[in-house]
Design a protein around this motif. Structure first.
Motif, PDB file in Angstrom:
ATOM      1  N   THR A  48     -65.241  53.190  25.195  1.00 15.71           N
ATOM      2  CA  THR A  48     -66.444  52.363  25.172  1.00 15.71           C
ATOM      3  C   THR A  48     -67.644  53.165  24.702  1.00 15.71           C
ATOM      4  O   THR A  48     -68.428  52.713  23.863  1.00 15.71           O
ATOM      5  CB  THR A  48     -66.730  51.789  26.575  1.00 15.71           C
ATOM      6  OG1 THR A  48     -65.590  51.066  27.009  1.00 15.71           O
ATOM      7  CG2 THR A  48     -67.934  50.873  26.556  1.00 15.71           C
ATOM      8  N   ARG A  49     -67.799  54.378  25.231  1.00 16.35           N
ATOM      9  CA  ARG A  49     -68.948  55.207  24.868  1.00 16.35           C
ATOM     10  C   ARG A  49     -68.946  55.564  23.394  1.00 16.35           C
ATOM     11  O   ARG A  49     -69.952  55.450  22.718  1.00 16.35           O
ATOM     12  CB  ARG A  49     -68.937  56.498  25.700  1.00 16.35           C
ATOM     13  CG  ARG A  49     -69.656  56.509  27.017  1.00 16.35           C
ATOM     14  CD  ARG A  49     -69.567  55.265  27.797  1.00 16.35           C
ATOM     15  NE  ARG A  49     -70.168  55.397  29.132  1.00 16.35           N
ATOM     16  CZ  ARG A  49     -70.079  54.443  30.044  1.00 16.35           C
ATOM     17  NH1 ARG A  49     -69.402  53.347  29.788  1.00 16.35           N
ATOM     18  NH2 ARG A  49     -70.651  54.586  31.215  1.00 16.35           N
ATOM     19  N   THR A  50     -67.806  56.018  22.891  1.00 14.58           N
ATOM     20  CA  THR A  50     -67.765  56.413  21.484  1.00 14.58           C
ATOM     21  C   THR A  50     -67.943  55.217  20.559  1.00 14.58           C
ATOM     22  O   THR A  50     -68.527  55.343  19.486  1.00 14.58           O
ATOM     23  CB  THR A  50     -66.447  57.147  21.160  1.00 14.58           C
ATOM     24  OG1 THR A  50     -65.340  56.343  21.591  1.00 14.58           O
ATOM     25  CG2 THR A  50     -66.385  58.495  21.855  1.00 14.58           C
ATOM     26  N   SER A  51     -67.478  54.043  20.968  1.00 16.05           N
ATOM     27  CA  SER A  51     -67.713  52.835  20.166  1.00 16.05           C
ATOM     28  C   SER A  51     -69.199  52.506  20.118  1.00 16.05           C
ATOM     29  O   SER A  51     -69.719  52.040  19.101  1.00 16.05           O
ATOM     30  CB  SER A  51     -66.936  51.651  20.748  1.00 16.05           C
ATOM     31  OG  SER A  51     -65.553  51.870  20.660  1.00 16.05           O
ATOM     32  N   THR A  80     -71.298  61.607  30.658  1.00 13.91           N
ATOM     33  CA  THR A  80     -70.509  62.463  31.543  1.00 13.91           C
ATOM     34  C   THR A  80     -69.467  61.693  32.355  1.00 13.91           C
ATOM     35  O   THR A  80     -68.689  62.306  33.076  1.00 13.91           O
ATOM     36  CB  THR A  80     -71.430  63.213  32.514  1.00 13.91           C
ATOM     37  OG1 THR A  80     -72.158  62.267  33.295  1.00 13.91           O
ATOM     38  CG2 THR A  80     -72.389  64.123  31.772  1.00 13.91           C
ATOM     39  N   THR A  81     -69.447  60.371  32.254  1.00 17.00           N
ATOM     40  CA  THR A  81     -68.545  59.588  33.096  1.00 17.00           C
ATOM     41  C   THR A  81     -67.079  59.912  32.812  1.00 17.00           C
ATOM     42  O   THR A  81     -66.287  60.088  33.741  1.00 17.00           O
ATOM     43  CB  THR A  81     -68.807  58.084  32.923  1.00 17.00           C
ATOM     44  OG1 THR A  81     -70.183  57.832  33.164  1.00 17.00           O
ATOM     45  CG2 THR A  81     -67.969  57.274  33.892  1.00 17.00           C
ATOM     46  N   ALA A  82     -66.700  59.988  31.549  1.00 17.09           N
ATOM     47  CA  ALA A  82     -65.303  60.322  31.213  1.00 17.09           C
ATOM     48  C   ALA A  82     -64.960  61.716  31.715  1.00 17.09           C
ATOM     49  O   ALA A  82     -63.869  61.941  32.266  1.00 17.09           O
ATOM     50  CB  ALA A  82     -65.093  60.226  29.709  1.00 17.09           C
ATOM     51  N   TYR A  83     -65.889  62.657  31.554  1.00 19.73           N
ATOM     52  CA  TYR A  83     -65.693  64.029  32.027  1.00 19.73           C
ATOM     53  C   TYR A  83     -65.463  64.050  33.532  1.00 19.73           C
ATOM     54  O   TYR A  83     -64.526  64.691  34.022  1.00 19.73           O
ATOM     55  CB  TYR A  83     -66.935  64.846  31.650  1.00 19.73           C
ATOM     56  CG  TYR A  83     -66.908  66.299  32.034  1.00 19.73           C
ATOM     57  CD1 TYR A  83     -66.579  67.272  31.105  1.00 19.73           C
ATOM     58  CD2 TYR A  83     -67.241  66.711  33.326  1.00 19.73           C
ATOM     59  CE1 TYR A  83     -66.565  68.620  31.448  1.00 19.73           C
ATOM     60  CE2 TYR A  83     -67.224  68.051  33.676  1.00 19.73           C
ATOM     61  CZ  TYR A  83     -66.890  68.999  32.735  1.00 19.73           C
ATOM     62  OH  TYR A  83     -66.880  70.314  33.092  1.00 19.73           O
ATOM     63  N   GLN A  84     -66.307  63.352  34.276  1.00 23.06           N
ATOM     64  CA  GLN A  84     -66.187  63.328  35.735  1.00 23.06           C
ATOM     65  C   GLN A  84     -64.886  62.681  36.184  1.00 23.06           C
ATOM     66  O   GLN A  84     -64.207  63.182  37.091  1.00 23.06           O
ATOM     67  CB  GLN A  84     -67.370  62.587  36.353  1.00 23.06           C
ATOM     68  CG  GLN A  84     -68.672  63.353  36.254  1.00 23.06           C
ATOM     69  CD  GLN A  84     -69.854  62.521  36.709  1.00 23.06           C
ATOM     70  OE1 GLN A  84     -69.880  61.300  36.504  1.00 23.06           O
ATOM     71  NE2 GLN A  84     -70.827  63.158  37.320  1.00 23.06           N
ATOM     72  N   ASP A 126     -61.474  66.431  22.220  1.00 19.34           N
ATOM     73  CA  ASP A 126     -61.941  65.540  21.158  1.00 19.34           C
ATOM     74  C   ASP A 126     -63.379  65.081  21.394  1.00 19.34           C
ATOM     75  O   ASP A 126     -64.149  64.894  20.444  1.00 19.34           O
ATOM     76  CB  ASP A 126     -61.026  64.317  21.047  1.00 19.34           C
ATOM     77  CG  ASP A 126     -59.684  64.657  20.420  1.00 19.34           C
ATOM     78  OD1 ASP A 126     -59.538  65.771  19.874  1.00 19.34           O
ATOM     79  OD2 ASP A 126     -58.772  63.810  20.483  1.00 19.34           O
ATOM     80  N   LEU A 127     -63.752  64.896  22.653  1.00 17.02           N
ATOM     81  CA  LEU A 127     -65.116  64.451  22.970  1.00 17.02           C
ATOM     82  C   LEU A 127     -66.131  65.584  22.923  1.00 17.02           C
ATOM     83  O   LEU A 127     -67.240  65.406  22.433  1.00 17.02           O
ATOM     84  CB  LEU A 127     -65.155  63.827  24.372  1.00 17.02           C
ATOM     85  CG  LEU A 127     -64.632  62.416  24.537  1.00 17.02           C
ATOM     86  CD1 LEU A 127     -64.646  62.026  26.001  1.00 17.02           C
ATOM     87  CD2 LEU A 127     -65.461  61.429  23.720  1.00 17.02           C
ATOM     88  N   TYR A 146     -64.371  78.811  28.721  1.00 14.90           N
ATOM     89  CA  TYR A 146     -64.081  77.774  27.735  1.00 14.90           C
ATOM     90  C   TYR A 146     -63.018  78.273  26.772  1.00 14.90           C
ATOM     91  O   TYR A 146     -62.999  79.442  26.410  1.00 14.90           O
ATOM     92  CB  TYR A 146     -65.349  77.399  26.979  1.00 14.90           C
ATOM     93  CG  TYR A 146     -66.264  76.470  27.737  1.00 14.90           C
ATOM     94  CD1 TYR A 146     -66.668  75.261  27.176  1.00 14.90           C
ATOM     95  CD2 TYR A 146     -66.711  76.776  29.019  1.00 14.90           C
ATOM     96  CE1 TYR A 146     -67.495  74.393  27.872  1.00 14.90           C
ATOM     97  CE2 TYR A 146     -67.535  75.919  29.730  1.00 14.90           C
ATOM     98  CZ  TYR A 146     -67.924  74.735  29.147  1.00 14.90           C
ATOM     99  OH  TYR A 146     -68.739  73.870  29.830  1.00 14.90           O
ATOM    100  N   ASP A 147     -62.143  77.362  26.369  1.00 18.09           N
ATOM    101  CA  ASP A 147     -61.084  77.685  25.416  1.00 18.09           C
ATOM    102  C   ASP A 147     -61.303  76.907  24.125  1.00 18.09           C
ATOM    103  O   ASP A 147     -61.811  75.783  24.144  1.00 18.09           O
ATOM    104  CB  ASP A 147     -59.711  77.329  26.007  1.00 18.09           C
ATOM    105  CG  ASP A 147     -59.415  78.122  27.264  1.00 18.09           C
ATOM    106  OD1 ASP A 147     -59.235  79.345  27.160  1.00 18.09           O
ATOM    107  OD2 ASP A 147     -59.387  77.513  28.354  1.00 18.09           O
ATOM    108  N   ASN A 148     -60.894  77.504  23.015  1.00 16.62           N
ATOM    109  CA  ASN A 148     -61.014  76.817  21.730  1.00 16.62           C
ATOM    110  C   ASN A 148     -60.117  75.588  21.686  1.00 16.62           C
ATOM    111  O   ASN A 148     -59.046  75.568  22.282  1.00 16.62           O
ATOM    112  CB  ASN A 148     -60.636  77.761  20.579  1.00 16.62           C
ATOM    113  CG  ASN A 148     -61.668  78.854  20.381  1.00 16.62           C
ATOM    114  OD1 ASN A 148     -62.847  78.666  20.672  1.00 16.62           O
ATOM    115  ND2 ASN A 148     -61.226  80.005  19.900  1.00 16.62           N
ATOM    116  N   GLY A 149     -60.557  74.588  20.945  1.00 16.82           N
ATOM    117  CA  GLY A 149     -59.804  73.345  20.860  1.00 16.82           C
ATOM    118  C   GLY A 149     -58.412  73.515  20.299  1.00 16.82           C
ATOM    119  O   GLY A 149     -57.457  72.889  20.779  1.00 16.82           O
ATOM    120  N   ASP A 150     -58.249  74.392  19.288  1.00 17.84           N
ATOM    121  CA  ASP A 150     -56.918  74.545  18.691  1.00 17.84           C
ATOM    122  C   ASP A 150     -55.938  75.168  19.682  1.00 17.84           C
ATOM    123  O   ASP A 150     -54.760  74.809  19.713  1.00 17.84           O
ATOM    124  CB  ASP A 150     -56.992  75.372  17.402  1.00 17.84           C
ATOM    125  CG  ASP A 150     -57.616  76.749  17.601  1.00 17.84           C
ATOM    126  OD1 ASP A 150     -58.274  76.963  18.639  1.00 17.84           O
ATOM    127  OD2 ASP A 150     -57.449  77.603  16.711  1.00 17.84           O
TER     128      ASP A 150
END
Length: 203
Positions: A48-51, A80-84, A126-127, A146-150
């Protein structure tokens, strides 16, 4: 007085409420559906947020939630809702499920959590880009690196392979029934295997 203070180290260990679940008393068949729920909530929320950010969804009123999301209004917390939901509701429960399931040989619970952990981790990458992955949800590490995405993607693909192998073999005798806790597929391991292969193809 000093004797009284030092001799009562365990006084809080009494009166434990059997009706209040703890991180290791809640059974597997209760834990897994909630991990599934919180991942699903995070995924739907992110969708929903990204849309809204991309203006696929829109609204004409300034105070509507979609409009607020499109502005990335930090004061409302939509970003932050998806993160939480993922980290606090879902991912934080997975290490305990791993321990409990390993102790009783409930390998299908381990496999399901590996799949869901991979899905949630890739969603977060991805976010947000770089995210804590290897050290995330470890109570002994309050500030995970933190780790790299790949790197996260590569390890998630490895987790899917491990899940497929676990789903392909039966659980130990006497282990908690996977069907009792699987709210997505009713314990059908073939559907989980198809999901894992589908995620591998997509990623």
């Amino acid at each position: 007085m000093m004797l009284g203070v030092t001799s009562c180290n365990n006084w809080l260990d009494v009166n434990s409420n059997p009706d209040s679940p703890s991180n290791m008393s809640t059974p597997l068949e209760v834990r897994l559906p909630w991990i599934q729920y919180f991942y699903s909530y995070a995924y739907a929320n992110a969708s929903t947020r990204t849309s809204a950010f991309a203006h696929v969804l829109t609204n004409v009123t300034r105070t509507n939630s979609i409009t607020v999301n499109a502005r990335w209004d930090q004061s409302t917390g939509p970003s932050t809702t998806a993160y939480q939901n993922w980290f606090v509701g879902g991912a934080s429960n997975i290490p305990d499920v791993f321990k409990m399931a390993e102790a009783e040989g409930a390998t299908h619970y381990i496999a399901a959590c590996k799949v869901i952990k991979s899905m949630g981790s890739v969603l977060m990458v991805d976010l947000h880009g770089e995210m804590p992955y290897f050290e995330s949800c470890n109570p002994d590490i309050p500030s995970p690196k933190y780790d790299n995405g790949d790197v996260t993607y590569e390890d998630c693909l490895k987790e899917l392979d491990e899940a497929i192998a676990l789903f392909s073999a039966p659980q130990a005798d006497g282990a908690t029934s996977f069907a009792a806790g699987d709210s997505w597929n009713g314990g059908d391991t073939q559907k989980w295997i198809k999901l894992a292969y589908g995620l591998k193809a997509r990623w």
